[in-house]
Every structure is written in C-alpha cells, then in structure tokens.
Write a protein that holds these residues in place. Structure first.
Motif, PDB file in Angstrom:
ATOM      1  N   TYR A  51       0.928  -1.241  -0.045  1.00 24.07           N
ATOM      2  CA  TYR A  51      -0.054   0.080  -0.009  1.00 24.07           C
ATOM      3  C   TYR A  51       1.005   1.298  -0.006  1.00 24.07           C
ATOM      4  O   TYR A  51       0.563   2.133  -0.711  1.00 24.07           O
ATOM      5  CB  TYR A  51      -1.045  -0.043   1.150  1.00 24.07           C
ATOM      6  N   LEU A  52       1.910   1.205   0.755  1.00 24.25           N
ATOM      7  CA  LEU A  52       2.755   2.391   0.661  1.00 24.25           C
ATOM      8  C   LEU A  52       3.541   2.385  -0.435  1.00 24.25           C
ATOM      9  O   LEU A  52       4.016   3.689  -1.147  1.00 24.25           O
ATOM     10  CB  LEU A  52       3.926   2.237   1.904  1.00 24.25           C
ATOM     11  N   LEU A  53       3.690   1.277  -1.095  1.00 26.91           N
ATOM     12  CA  LEU A  53       4.536   1.493  -2.658  1.00 26.91           C
ATOM     13  C   LEU A  53       3.564   1.949  -3.660  1.00 26.91           C
ATOM     14  O   LEU A  53       3.903   2.232  -4.633  1.00 26.91           O
ATOM     15  CB  LEU A  53       4.884   0.063  -3.000  1.00 26.91           C
ATOM     16  N   ALA A  54       2.241   1.893  -3.314  1.00 25.42           N
ATOM     17  CA  ALA A  54       1.391   2.252  -4.461  1.00 25.42           C
ATOM     18  C   ALA A  54       1.367   3.704  -4.645  1.00 25.42           C
ATOM     19  O   ALA A  54       0.773   4.049  -5.533  1.00 25.42           O
ATOM     20  CB  ALA A  54      -0.012   1.791  -3.944  1.00 25.42           C
ATOM     21  N   TRP A  55       1.876   4.351  -3.779  1.00 22.39           N
ATOM     22  CA  TRP A  55       1.813   5.854  -3.663  1.00 22.39           C
ATOM     23  C   TRP A  55       2.900   6.253  -4.870  1.00 22.39           C
ATOM     24  O   TRP A  55       2.712   7.503  -5.419  1.00 22.39           O
ATOM     25  CB  TRP A  55       2.214   6.598  -2.294  1.00 22.39           C
ATOM     26  N   ALA A  56       3.920   5.258  -5.110  1.00 22.52           N
ATOM     27  CA  ALA A  56       4.842   5.827  -6.232  1.00 22.52           C
ATOM     28  C   ALA A  56       4.763   5.067  -7.220  1.00 22.52           C
ATOM     29  O   ALA A  56       5.191   5.315  -8.552  1.00 22.52           O
ATOM     30  CB  ALA A  56       6.103   5.395  -5.361  1.00 22.52           C
ATOM     31  N   VAL A  57       4.198   3.731  -7.408  1.00 22.96           N
ATOM     32  CA  VAL A  57       3.880   2.791  -8.421  1.00 22.96           C
ATOM     33  C   VAL A  57       2.754   2.206  -8.705  1.00 22.96           C
ATOM     34  O   VAL A  57       2.063   2.131  -7.525  1.00 22.96           O
ATOM     35  CB  VAL A  57       5.059   1.525  -8.418  1.00 22.96           C
ATOM     36  N   ASP A  58       2.233   2.117  -9.810  1.00 23.97           N
ATOM     37  CA  ASP A  58       0.799   1.455 -10.035  1.00 23.97           C
ATOM     38  C   ASP A  58       1.057  -0.035  -9.796  1.00 23.97           C
ATOM     39  O   ASP A  58       1.123  -0.945 -10.618  1.00 23.97           O
ATOM     40  CB  ASP A  58       0.310   1.781 -11.478  1.00 23.97           C
ATOM     41  N   THR A  59       0.870  -0.311  -8.369  1.00 25.99           N
ATOM     42  CA  THR A  59       0.828  -1.956  -8.249  1.00 25.99           C
ATOM     43  C   THR A  59      -0.080  -2.669  -8.660  1.00 25.99           C
ATOM     44  O   THR A  59      -0.135  -3.792  -8.982  1.00 25.99           O
ATOM     45  CB  THR A  59       1.053  -1.988  -6.342  1.00 25.99           C
ATOM     46  N   SER A  60      -1.422  -2.000  -8.914  1.00 25.66           N
ATOM     47  CA  SER A  60      -2.454  -2.764  -9.321  1.00 25.66           C
ATOM     48  C   SER A  60      -2.482  -3.251 -10.823  1.00 25.66           C
ATOM     49  O   SER A  60      -2.868  -4.376 -11.311  1.00 25.66           O
ATOM     50  CB  SER A  60      -3.838  -1.680  -9.368  1.00 25.66           C
ATOM     51  N   TYR A  61      -1.471  -2.533 -11.547  1.00 22.99           N
ATOM     52  CA  TYR A  61      -1.240  -3.016 -12.997  1.00 22.99           C
ATOM     53  C   TYR A  61      -0.199  -3.992 -12.888  1.00 22.99           C
ATOM     54  O   TYR A  61      -0.394  -5.191 -13.739  1.00 22.99           O
ATOM     55  CB  TYR A  61      -0.804  -1.802 -13.688  1.00 22.99           C
ATOM     56  N   ALA A  62       0.974  -3.925 -12.191  1.00 24.73           N
ATOM     57  CA  ALA A  62       1.975  -4.719 -12.178  1.00 24.73           C
ATOM     58  C   ALA A  62       1.843  -6.028 -11.340  1.00 24.73           C
ATOM     59  O   ALA A  62       2.332  -7.202 -11.767  1.00 24.73           O
ATOM     60  CB  ALA A  62       3.293  -4.199 -11.612  1.00 24.73           C
TER      61      ALA A  62
END
Length: 387
Positions: free
Chosen positions: A34-45
């Motif tokens: 969740y913290l990484l989602a602020w910088a990267v689109d984790t839902s896509y990867a």
C-alpha cells in the motif's frame, strides 16, 4: 473518538503479537504494498488483468500477488482485519501451514476464475475493456473464503442481536451488500463482486472435498452443504441442482464420491463415521447442547418458589401442639373408655352398654367438679359370667 483510538490500538497490537509468523508476514506485505502504491501502479504490475493473464502474455505471478494489493486505506484495514481474524479463529484449529495453503488456494482460484469470466465476456461482446481495463486485486476473494470457513466452524455464533444474524448467513449477506454497492454506483467495477463470489466458491470446494484433517479429507456434513448458503425457500431446488453437478464432477473424477466407513475393530461395537464429521464439530454441538440445557434449568429455578426454613419450623411446632392436646374436654382419651371383655367357658362375648349406663357415664362429674357433656362414644363392659 480520540478516547477510543488508544484502546483499539492496544487491542490490535495485542492480537498481532499473539499471531503466527504467517499472519504477521501477510499483514506486513499488505501494508508495504500500500505504501509502494503511492509511487508505483501496483494494481497494474501485481493485480490480475484478464488480457495479460492468459497467453501470449501469461502473467501468472499476479495470481499470487493480487490478493495483497490495496489502493485505499479502507482496503488495507479490511485486508489486515481479515488476516487477523484467520489468525485468531482459524489458525488454532488448522495450524499456520494449513492457513497458508488455504490463503494460496483461495486467491489463485479466485484470480483464475474471475479472469476466465472476463475473457468469456469479451468473447460474447468483443469489448477490449473487459480484457485490459479491468484490474482484479484486493482481499475480496480471500474474505469470501474466510466467511465460508467461519460458517463451517462457528456457524451458530450470533453476529448481530437486533436483528438476529448468525455467522452462517454472513457469506450471503456480504454478497448481497457488494451487489447493492455495485448497483448504486459506489463500486466502479464488478471485479470485487466477482472476486468475492469465486473466492467463496473456491473456499467451499476446498473445505468440502480436499482439506486434510484427522478424519480424512473434506467435510461432507449436511450443515455445510452447498444449499445451506441459500434461503430455506430455494434450498430444495439448489440442492437438486448441486447434486446433479456433483454427480457429473464425480464421473469425470474432479470430485470424489461420499462413502461410509466402518470401524470393525472398535472395542465395543461397530462404529460408523462419515467423512467430515470432525471431533471439533461434535464438541461444538455438545457445547451448544450444554448451554441450552443450563439456560433451561436456570429458567426453571427462577420460576420455582422454595419455602423458607422458618416456615417449616413453625409448621412442625403447630403439629406438636396439636398432637399434645387431649381429644376430650375432660382430658381422657377415648382409648381409656374401652375395656376388655371377659372370656367365659363358651368364649368371649361383647355387649354394648345399656341406655341407663350410657346416661350415667354421660353425667359423671370429673374430680374437679365440672360436669362433662354426654359422650356419644360406645363403651364395652364385662359381661356377667354364666354359671
């Protein structure tokens, strides 16, 4: 509100400290992603995209990671809360390894089935948005599997008292809630609804047919049948349809047929057991029966009025005083007026008193000078002996 936050934080930390490494690791990964989602689109990867899941792209790692990805803080709270509930309620019964297997089976199955559904929808509509614009992620699939597992182990537990809602109805109620949210527009996609539905279905199939435990595999008890997830009005029709599907799956050897086992070597008599009748289920039923019996006995004791010890002592004193009083005013007992008859040569004979003797006995005065009333008691006198 600020007064309850420290208490909630304390309870959360205590619950987290009592859980296993599996629960702590899953919770930590959810927070980090969740913290990484602020910088990267984790839902896509890391989320499941139907167009990339199947060949030629074949992003198979998303089947494992999509259940750990969250984009909103309420999603993080729901995901961590679901994992914590598993650690407190299911892990003591299953163990950490079985909980990890269940987590993997539910998430992978929900990802595959949801992606396949969107692929079939694309085949029917030829709309590319169903392949590349959809993102399947979050704890919705695992939540469905957990609610099914809680129905199996704690189905009779009351969740709400007004209105009364039991835990066995929670899977259907959450599905209805997600459907209403989608119809109202609060959910921008059907992906959470699809993931929850397939997660609940895959969790039920695994627990019903494949989970290993001390009594074998699966849980074939009636209270965990597929029809039990539906209202009572439609359960017969759903049960018939589920039976036909199960028979077809048995023929193609996807599911196994329910069999009875006989323990002939039992010391007392033949023991008949069905697959899935776990001792934990029997213990749960025994506890419920004891609880109902205790409540009934308590209700009977409250309605009963027990006499006090003082009342019993007063009743005994009254009886003693009544027995000590003479039956006649003169203080003589009636037994003293009876006399034995004399026995002559021809045998014993009885004669009643004559009227004159009765009148004399009735008018006799006591030694104290008080004349008693005439007694109506018949007396016996000695008859004159015959020569």
């Amino acid at each position: 509100m600020n007064r309850y936050l420290p208490v909630a934080r304390q309870h959360f930390l205590a619950a987290l400290a009592s859980t296993s490494v599996v629960v702590k690791t899953i919770s930590a990964v959810v927070v980090l992603l969740y913290l990484l989602a602020w910088a990267v689109d984790t839902s896509y990867a890391l989320g499941v995209t139907p167009g990339y899941l199947f060949p030629p792209n074949f992003w198979v790692w998303t089947l494992v990671t999509h259940g750990l990805v969250e984009q909103h803080v309420w999603g993080v709270a729901a995901s961590v809360g679901t994992v914590m509930a598993c650690g407190r309620l299911l892990e003591p019964l299953w163990g950490a390894l079985e909980l990890l297997i269940f987590f993997a089976v539910v998430n992978v199955s929900a990802g595959v089935l949801a992606g396949l559904s969107y692929l079939l929808t694309y085949v029917a509509t030829f709309d590319l948005d169903f392949l590349f614009a959809v993102r399947i992620y979050g704890a919705a699939g695992f939540l469905g599997g957990v609610l099914v597992a809680l129905k199996q182990t704690m189905g009779d537990t009351t969740v709400l008292r007004v209105p009364q809602v039991r835990l066995k109805a929670a899977p259907a109620l959450v599905l209805l809630l997600l459907a209403l949210l989608r119809l109202s527009g609060l959910l921008d996609s059907c992906a959470p609804l699809a993931a929850y539905s397939y997660g609940a279905l895959s969790g039920w199939v695994y627990l019903r047919f494949y989970q290993r435990h001390s009594r074998g595999r699966g849980d074939m008890s009636d209270h965990f049948a597929f029809a039990s997830f539906f209202p009572e009005a439609v359960q017969p029709a759903v049960g018939l349809l589920a039976g036909l599907v199960h028979a077809a799956l048995v023929k193609i050897k996807v599911c196994r047929k329910m069999v009875k086992r006989y323990d002939v070597g039992a010391p007392s008599s033949i023991t008949i057991s069905l697959p899935g009748t776990d001792p934990q289920d029997a213990e749960r039923r025994r506890q419920l029966a004891l609880k109902a019996l205790n409540e009934r006995l308590k209700r009977v004791e409250d309605q009963s009025a027990w006499p006090s010890m003082d009342d019993e002592e007063e009743d005994d004193d009254d009886e003693v005083r009544t027995d000590s009083q003479p039956l006649l005013p003169g203080g003589h007992d009636t037994s003293s007026s009876a006399q034995r008859t004399s026995r002559g040569p021809s045998g014993a004979s009885l004669s009643s008193t004559s009227p004159s003797s009765a009148s004399q006995s009735g008018g006799t005065a006591s030694p104290s000078g008080v004349q008693h009333p005439e007694s109506s008691i018949i007396t016996f006198e000695d008859a004159s002996s015959r020569s």
